[in-house]
Design a protein around this motif. Sequence first.
Motif, short mmCIF file in Angstrom:
data_model
loop_
_atom_site.label_atom_id
_atom_site.label_comp_id
_atom_site.label_asym_id
_atom_site.label_seq_id
_atom_site.Cartn_x
_atom_site.Cartn_y
_atom_site.Cartn_z
N ASN A 38 0.72 -1.10 -0.15
CA ASN A 38 0.01 0.05 -0.07
C ASN A 38 0.73 1.36 0.01
O ASN A 38 0.21 2.49 -0.05
CB ASN A 38 -0.74 -0.11 1.23
CG ASN A 38 -1.75 -1.28 1.24
OD1 ASN A 38 -1.52 -2.11 2.25
ND2 ASN A 38 -2.51 -1.58 0.42
N ASP A 39 2.21 1.11 0.11
CA ASP A 39 2.95 2.19 0.08
C ASP A 39 2.67 3.18 1.37
O ASP A 39 2.56 4.44 0.86
CB ASP A 39 3.15 2.95 -1.13
CG ASP A 39 4.11 3.99 -1.39
OD1 ASP A 39 5.25 4.04 -0.43
OD2 ASP A 39 4.01 4.90 -2.19
N ALA A 40 1.99 2.73 2.38
CA ALA A 40 1.67 3.78 3.27
C ALA A 40 2.87 4.52 3.69
O ALA A 40 3.91 4.24 3.84
CB ALA A 40 1.11 2.80 4.67
N ASN A 41 2.54 5.74 4.09
CA ASN A 41 3.38 6.80 4.48
C ASN A 41 3.26 7.47 6.08
O ASN A 41 4.18 7.95 6.54
CB ASN A 41 3.52 7.93 3.68
CG ASN A 41 2.05 8.59 3.28
OD1 ASN A 41 1.06 8.53 4.00
ND2 ASN A 41 1.79 9.35 2.25
N VAL A 42 2.16 6.62 6.57
CA VAL A 42 1.95 6.96 8.16
C VAL A 42 1.66 5.71 8.75
O VAL A 42 0.87 5.01 8.35
CB VAL A 42 0.97 7.90 8.31
CG1 VAL A 42 0.76 8.29 9.89
CG2 VAL A 42 1.13 9.38 7.48
N LEU A 43 2.22 5.46 9.88
CA LEU A 43 2.08 4.52 10.74
C LEU A 43 1.24 4.68 11.93
O LEU A 43 1.62 5.77 12.73
CB LEU A 43 3.25 3.67 11.21
CG LEU A 43 3.37 2.71 12.27
CD1 LEU A 43 2.84 1.44 11.69
CD2 LEU A 43 4.76 2.39 12.83
N SER A 44 0.06 4.24 12.15
CA SER A 44 -0.54 4.33 13.34
C SER A 44 -0.43 3.38 14.34
O SER A 44 -0.94 1.91 13.86
CB SER A 44 -2.17 4.81 12.96
OG SER A 44 -2.75 4.95 14.13
N ILE A 45 -0.20 3.35 15.49
CA ILE A 45 -0.13 2.41 16.40
C ILE A 45 -0.67 2.83 17.93
O ILE A 45 -0.94 4.00 18.01
CB ILE A 45 1.24 1.74 16.80
CG1 ILE A 45 2.11 3.00 16.72
CG2 ILE A 45 1.68 0.80 15.68
CD1 ILE A 45 3.68 2.47 16.90
N GLY A 46 -1.31 1.76 18.70
CA GLY A 46 -1.67 1.94 19.96
C GLY A 46 -0.78 2.05 21.20
O GLY A 46 0.34 1.73 20.62
N MET A 47 -1.00 2.50 22.12
CA MET A 47 -0.37 2.67 22.94
C MET A 47 0.09 1.61 24.18
O MET A 47 1.16 1.64 24.56
CB MET A 47 -0.74 3.84 24.16
CG MET A 47 -1.12 5.27 23.68
SD MET A 47 0.34 5.91 23.29
CE MET A 47 -0.25 7.59 22.50
N ASN A 48 -0.73 0.52 24.24
CA ASN A 48 -0.43 -0.58 25.11
C ASN A 48 0.27 -1.78 24.55
O ASN A 48 -0.55 -2.94 24.62
CB ASN A 48 -1.71 -0.71 25.91
CG ASN A 48 -2.14 0.49 27.00
OD1 ASN A 48 -1.19 0.72 27.63
ND2 ASN A 48 -3.38 0.80 26.64
N MET A 49 1.37 -1.42 23.87
CA MET A 49 2.09 -2.54 23.61
C MET A 49 3.46 -2.47 24.35
O MET A 49 3.73 -1.37 24.84
CB MET A 49 2.61 -2.35 22.27
CG MET A 49 1.53 -2.82 21.23
SD MET A 49 2.06 -2.72 19.53
CE MET A 49 0.61 -2.21 18.78
#
Length: 153
Positions: free
Chosen positions: A107-118
Motif C-alpha cells: 500500500n506504500d503507506a506513509n504514516v504508521l498508526s499504533i496503539g499505546m499499550n504494547m
Amino acid sequence: MKIGFACDHSGLKANNHGFIVRDEIIKYLRNNNYDVVDMGPKKLIPTDDYPDYVIKLGEAIRDKKIDFGIIMCGTGIGASIACNKVKGVRCAQVNTMHEAKMTRLDNDANVLSIGMNMSLEKLHKIIDTFLNTPKSDHERHRRRIDKITAYER
C-alpha cells in the motif's frame, strides 16, 4: 530521513508497561539517526485531541515536509481515521510486524498508526519494520495506489 511524530494526551501518560510512550519513541528514533519532528502534544492536557495533532502531521506529509509519520492514540484507530482525511496520506493502523511490512509493500503507506499499550520492544520492532520496508514496484500495487490517488483529486 525525516519522521513526524504525533499523539494525543495518552501518549504523555505511563502506559500499562510503565513508560511514557511519546518520549520513548522519539528517543528511540533519534538514537537510530532519524530526524524527528515532534508535532505534539508536549504537555499533558486532557483536552488535547488526536485530530489536532495527527491532521497537522498529515498536512506535513502532504506538503512533503516529512518523509514518514508515526501517530499514536489509545488504539491507533481514531488517529488513523483522522490522518487519512488529509489528501495524499496513506495511514495504516497496525498491531504486528507483518501488518507493518505489508502496508509498506502493498500500500506504500506513509504514516504508521499504533496503539499505546504494547511493550516497548514490540513498538520498536513494528516501527523498524515499517521504516525499513520498501514499497513494492509490482505493477498491481502501483495500479491500486494510482486508483486511490486519482480518487483523491
